[in-house]
Design a protein around this motif. Structure first.
Motif, PDB file in Angstrom:
ATOM      1  N   LEU A  74       0.863  -1.183   0.000  1.00 20.22           N
ATOM      2  CA  LEU A  74       0.000   0.000   0.000  1.00 20.22           C
ATOM      3  C   LEU A  74       0.896   1.227   0.000  1.00 20.22           C
ATOM      4  O   LEU A  74       1.869   1.283   0.756  1.00 20.22           O
ATOM      5  CB  LEU A  74      -0.894  -0.009   1.239  1.00 20.22           C
ATOM      6  N   ALA A  75       0.603   2.197  -0.858  1.00 22.28           N
ATOM      7  CA  ALA A  75       1.419   3.407  -0.897  1.00 22.28           C
ATOM      8  C   ALA A  75       0.598   4.580  -1.385  1.00 22.28           C
ATOM      9  O   ALA A  75      -0.207   4.448  -2.304  1.00 22.28           O
ATOM     10  CB  ALA A  75       2.639   3.219  -1.802  1.00 22.28           C
ATOM     11  N   GLY A  76       0.799   5.734  -0.768  1.00 25.37           N
ATOM     12  CA  GLY A  76       0.169   6.968  -1.187  1.00 25.37           C
ATOM     13  C   GLY A  76       0.963   8.152  -0.695  1.00 25.37           C
ATOM     14  O   GLY A  76       1.215   8.268   0.505  1.00 25.37           O
ATOM     15  N   ASP A  77       1.440   8.973  -1.616  1.00 23.74           N
ATOM     16  CA  ASP A  77       2.244  10.153  -1.283  1.00 23.74           C
ATOM     17  C   ASP A  77       3.413   9.798  -0.362  1.00 23.74           C
ATOM     18  O   ASP A  77       3.804  10.590   0.509  1.00 23.74           O
ATOM     19  CB  ASP A  77       1.379  11.229  -0.629  1.00 23.74           C
ATOM     20  N   ASP A  78       3.955   8.604  -0.543  1.00 22.35           N
ATOM     21  CA  ASP A  78       4.972   8.126   0.399  1.00 22.35           C
ATOM     22  C   ASP A  78       6.339   8.758   0.208  1.00 22.35           C
ATOM     23  O   ASP A  78       7.245   8.507   1.002  1.00 22.35           O
ATOM     24  CB  ASP A  78       5.075   6.597   0.356  1.00 22.35           C
ATOM     25  N   ASN A  79       6.516   9.563  -0.833  1.00 26.20           N
ATOM     26  CA  ASN A  79       7.770  10.298  -0.999  1.00 26.20           C
ATOM     27  C   ASN A  79       7.696  11.719  -0.450  1.00 26.20           C
ATOM     28  O   ASN A  79       8.697  12.433  -0.452  1.00 26.20           O
ATOM     29  CB  ASN A  79       8.187  10.344  -2.472  1.00 26.20           C
ATOM     30  N   ASP A  80       6.517  12.145  -0.019  1.00 31.66           N
ATOM     31  CA  ASP A  80       6.374  13.490   0.543  1.00 31.66           C
ATOM     32  C   ASP A  80       7.127  13.593   1.870  1.00 31.66           C
ATOM     33  O   ASP A  80       7.066  12.687   2.703  1.00 31.66           O
ATOM     34  CB  ASP A  80       4.902  13.825   0.780  1.00 31.66           C
ATOM     35  N   THR A  81       7.807  14.711   2.070  1.00 29.79           N
ATOM     36  CA  THR A  81       8.507  14.955   3.327  1.00 29.79           C
ATOM     37  C   THR A  81       7.607  15.754   4.255  1.00 29.79           C
ATOM     38  O   THR A  81       7.176  16.855   3.925  1.00 29.79           O
ATOM     39  CB  THR A  81       9.808  15.724   3.076  1.00 29.79           C
ATOM     40  N   LEU A  82       7.326  15.170   5.414  1.00 28.25           N
ATOM     41  CA  LEU A  82       6.380  15.760   6.355  1.00 28.25           C
ATOM     42  C   LEU A  82       6.966  15.748   7.773  1.00 28.25           C
ATOM     43  O   LEU A  82       7.880  14.966   8.068  1.00 28.25           O
ATOM     44  CB  LEU A  82       5.074  14.961   6.356  1.00 28.25           C
ATOM     45  N   PRO A  83       6.452  16.586   8.663  1.00 25.47           N
ATOM     46  CA  PRO A  83       6.876  16.522  10.066  1.00 25.47           C
ATOM     47  C   PRO A  83       6.523  15.169  10.680  1.00 25.47           C
ATOM     48  O   PRO A  83       5.439  14.641  10.429  1.00 25.47           O
ATOM     49  CB  PRO A  83       6.072  17.650  10.728  1.00 25.47           C
ATOM     50  N   VAL A  84       7.439  14.621  11.477  1.00 26.78           N
ATOM     51  CA  VAL A  84       7.201  13.299  12.079  1.00 26.78           C
ATOM     52  C   VAL A  84       7.451  13.283  13.586  1.00 26.78           C
ATOM     53  O   VAL A  84       7.423  12.215  14.199  1.00 26.78           O
ATOM     54  CB  VAL A  84       8.064  12.219  11.395  1.00 26.78           C
ATOM     55  N   GLY A  85       7.691  14.420  14.194  1.00 32.26           N
ATOM     56  CA  GLY A  85       7.846  14.477  15.641  1.00 32.26           C
ATOM     57  C   GLY A  85       8.910  13.523  16.159  1.00 32.26           C
ATOM     58  O   GLY A  85      10.024  13.444  15.645  1.00 32.26           O
ATOM     59  N   GLY A  86       8.539  12.755  17.188  1.00 30.66           N
ATOM     60  CA  GLY A  86       9.491  11.878  17.861  1.00 30.66           C
ATOM     61  C   GLY A  86      10.011  10.720  17.046  1.00 30.66           C
ATOM     62  O   GLY A  86      10.923  10.013  17.496  1.00 30.66           O
ATOM     63  N   LEU A  87       9.486  10.482  15.843  1.00 30.29           N
ATOM     64  CA  LEU A  87      10.078   9.455  14.984  1.00 30.29           C
ATOM     65  C   LEU A  87      11.512   9.802  14.609  1.00 30.29           C
ATOM     66  O   LEU A  87      12.285   8.926  14.213  1.00 30.29           O
ATOM     67  CB  LEU A  87       9.244   9.284  13.708  1.00 30.29           C
ATOM     68  N   GLY A  88      11.876  11.074  14.741  1.00 30.56           N
ATOM     69  CA  GLY A  88      13.261  11.468  14.493  1.00 30.56           C
ATOM     70  C   GLY A  88      14.243  10.855  15.464  1.00 30.56           C
ATOM     71  O   GLY A  88      15.462  10.897  15.229  1.00 30.56           O
ATOM     72  N   VAL A  89      13.746  10.273  16.548  1.00 35.16           N
ATOM     73  CA  VAL A  89      14.621   9.599  17.507  1.00 35.16           C
ATOM     74  C   VAL A  89      15.240   8.340  16.898  1.00 35.16           C
ATOM     75  O   VAL A  89      16.343   7.935  17.299  1.00 35.16           O
ATOM     76  CB  VAL A  89      13.825   9.249  18.786  1.00 35.16           C
ATOM     77  N   VAL A  90      14.579   7.721  15.930  1.00 34.04           N
ATOM     78  CA  VAL A  90      15.079   6.452  15.397  1.00 34.04           C
ATOM     79  C   VAL A  90      16.463   6.596  14.761  1.00 34.04           C
ATOM     80  O   VAL A  90      17.378   5.838  15.107  1.00 34.04           O
ATOM     81  CB  VAL A  90      14.063   5.821  14.426  1.00 34.04           C
ATOM     82  N   PRO A  91      16.687   7.537  13.826  1.00 34.48           N
ATOM     83  CA  PRO A  91      18.060   7.682  13.315  1.00 34.48           C
ATOM     84  C   PRO A  91      19.060   8.085  14.389  1.00 34.48           C
ATOM     85  O   PRO A  91      20.249   7.721  14.304  1.00 34.48           O
ATOM     86  CB  PRO A  91      17.934   8.750  12.222  1.00 34.48           C
ATOM     87  N   LEU A  92      18.614   8.823  15.403  1.00 29.49           N
ATOM     88  CA  LEU A  92      19.500   9.146  16.523  1.00 29.49           C
ATOM     89  C   LEU A  92      19.931   7.876  17.236  1.00 29.49           C
ATOM     90  O   LEU A  92      21.115   7.682  17.553  1.00 29.49           O
ATOM     91  CB  LEU A  92      18.793  10.091  17.490  1.00 29.49           C
ATOM     92  N   LEU A  93      18.983   6.957  17.480  1.00 28.13           N
ATOM     93  CA  LEU A  93      19.318   5.698  18.136  1.00 28.13           C
ATOM     94  C   LEU A  93      20.253   4.848  17.283  1.00 28.13           C
ATOM     95  O   LEU A  93      21.137   4.155  17.813  1.00 28.13           O
ATOM     96  CB  LEU A  93      18.039   4.919  18.451  1.00 28.13           C
ATOM     97  N   VAL A  94      20.072   4.897  15.973  1.00 29.55           N
ATOM     98  CA  VAL A  94      20.975   4.159  15.083  1.00 29.55           C
ATOM     99  C   VAL A  94      22.396   4.678  15.233  1.00 29.55           C
ATOM    100  O   VAL A  94      23.357   3.896  15.343  1.00 29.55           O
ATOM    101  CB  VAL A  94      20.513   4.269  13.618  1.00 29.55           C
ATOM    102  N   GLU A  95      22.552   6.000  15.257  1.00 28.31           N
ATOM    103  CA  GLU A  95      23.889   6.573  15.406  1.00 28.31           C
ATOM    104  C   GLU A  95      24.474   6.254  16.780  1.00 28.31           C
ATOM    105  O   GLU A  95      25.674   5.947  16.898  1.00 28.31           O
ATOM    106  CB  GLU A  95      23.838   8.083  15.189  1.00 28.31           C
TER     107      GLU A  95
END
Length: 314
Positions: A74-95
C-alpha cells in the motif's frame, strides 16, 4: 493525499513461511486516490479513512511493504517529506548504537541531567530522582517512553552532524533530525524536530529487522530498544499487545514500532510480522488540530490501518 494512484498488492500466500524471521529474534480539496487491481486485497477501510482525512484538508502519507519480498502493499504520497515528531529519535538511536559498536561512545558513560537544558514535553526522566544515568539507559528511555530529555542528552553527546551523516550513509534523503526537543520553538529554532517520508521510514524499519542498518549488531540493538516502546495507541492498538510487556507475545506476533507526535502531527512507523506475512509500515498525518474530534478522526485512521495490517499478516 494528492490525486495520485495508491498501489494495493495481493494478499500474500497463506502458505508462505515466515519462520526464518521469527527464529532470528528480530524484533485543500483533493480528489480521492485511485485503486488498482480488481480482486486484490484493497485495504478498503484504510483508504476510506485516509480519503476522509485528505478531503478535510489533512496531509497524509502511507507506505506498507512486504517485509521479505520488499514489494509494495500500500502506498500513497509516500515520498512526501512531512513533520514526524518523535520518529526522528530512530536515526539518533541508530547513530548511538553505531557509536557504541565502534567504540566512539561508552554505553556506561554517565550523563548528568543538570548538564542538559530542561524540557518537559514528554518522558519520565524529569520525574525520576536519579540525577544521572548511563547513555545506554538514556537510549532505552528515548525508545520506550519517547523521553525528550533523554533524547536531547543523547543528541548532545553525538551531535546533529553525526546523525545527518548517518542518515546519508543509510541512503535516507527525505528524512532529517533538525533539532533537539524544545518546550517552545522560537523564530530562530527549526520549526520541527524532525521530517521524514513514509517510504524512507518504512524502509528504515525493514532494514533494522533484516539486519541491514549499519550492521547486524547495530540493527539488533536498535530493534531491541524500540521493541520496548510503550506507545501502542495508534496502529499498534490493533495488536492487542500489552504496552508494558510485548517482547514475547506467545501468538507468533513480532512487533517493533515508534510513534511521533506534535501539534497537528501524528506519525508511526514499524514492523509487524505474523504467521502468514510480515510488513514494514509508516503512516504520517498532518492535520488541523482544531478540536478533540479532529484529533480522534486522525487517530482512527491509524487504528483502522492496524486492523487491516493484522488481517494481512495473519
Amino acid at each position: 493525499m494528492r490525486p495520485e494512484e495508491i498501489v494495493v498488492a495481493p494478499t500474500p500466500d497463506s502458505s508462505r513461511d515466515t519462520a526464518p524471521l521469527r527464529a532470528s529474534g528480530r524484533t485543500g480539496g483533493r480528489r480521492p486516490p485511485r485503486r488498482t487491481g480488481a480482486g486484490r486485497r484493497s485495504f478498503t477501510s484504510t483508504l476510506a479513512a485516509l480519503d476522509e482525512l485528505a478531503t478535510s484538508g489533512a496531509r497524509v502519507a502511507v507506505r506498507v511493504a512486504d517485509l521479505d519480498r520488499g514489494t509494495t502493499v500500500l502506498a500513497g504520497d509516500d515520498n512526501d517529506t512531512l513533520p514526524v515528531g518523535g520518529l526522528g529519535v530512530v536515526p539518533l538511536l541508530v547513530e548511538v548504537a553505531a557509536a557504541f559498536e565502534d567504540g566512539r561512545l561508552n554505553p556506561l558513560e554517565i550523563v548528568d541531567r543538570s548538564a542538559v537544558e530542561p524540557v518537559s514535553v514528554s518522558g519520565v526522566w524529569q520525574h525520576l530522582k536519579a540525577p544521572a544515568l548511563p547513555l545506554v539507559d538514556l537510549a532505552v528511555l528515548a525508545a520506550s517512553t519517547g523521553d525528550a530529555l533523554a533524547a536531547n542528552a543523547l543528541l548532545r553527546r553525538v551531535g546533529l552532524p553525526a546523525v545527518r551523516a548517518r542518515l546519508e550513509a543509510l541512503g535516507l534523503e527525505r528524512t532529517a533530525l533538525l533539532d533537539r526537543f524544545r518546550d517552545r520553538r522560537g523564530p530562530d529554532d527549526a520549526p520541527q524536530v524532525a521530517l521524514g517520508s513514509a517510504r524512507e521510514l518504512a524502509t528504515l524499519f525493514s532494514a533494522l529487522v533484516n539486519s541491514r542498518a549499519v550492521s547486524a549488531r547495530v540493527s539488533a540493538q536498535v530493534a531491541e530498544w524500540l521493541s520496548l516502546n510503550t506507545d501502542l495507541s495508534l496502529v499498534a492498538s490493533a495488536t492487542g499487545l500489552d504496552p508494558f510487556a510485548h517482547e514475547d507475545d506467545g501468538h507468533g506476533l513480532l512487533f517493533v514500532n515508534k510513534t511521533g507526535r506534535g501539534d497537528g502531527v501524528r506519525a508511526e512507523a514499524g514492523v509487524l510480522a505474523g504467521p502468514r506475512a510480515g510488513v514494514s509500515y509508516a503512516l504520517i498525518v498532518c492535520f488541523d488540530d482544531l478540536s478533540i474530534a479532529h484529533r480522534l478522526r486522525a487517530h482512527d485512521a491509524f487504528r483502522i490501518l492496524g486492523l487491516e495490517l493484522m488481517e494481512y499478516v495473519f
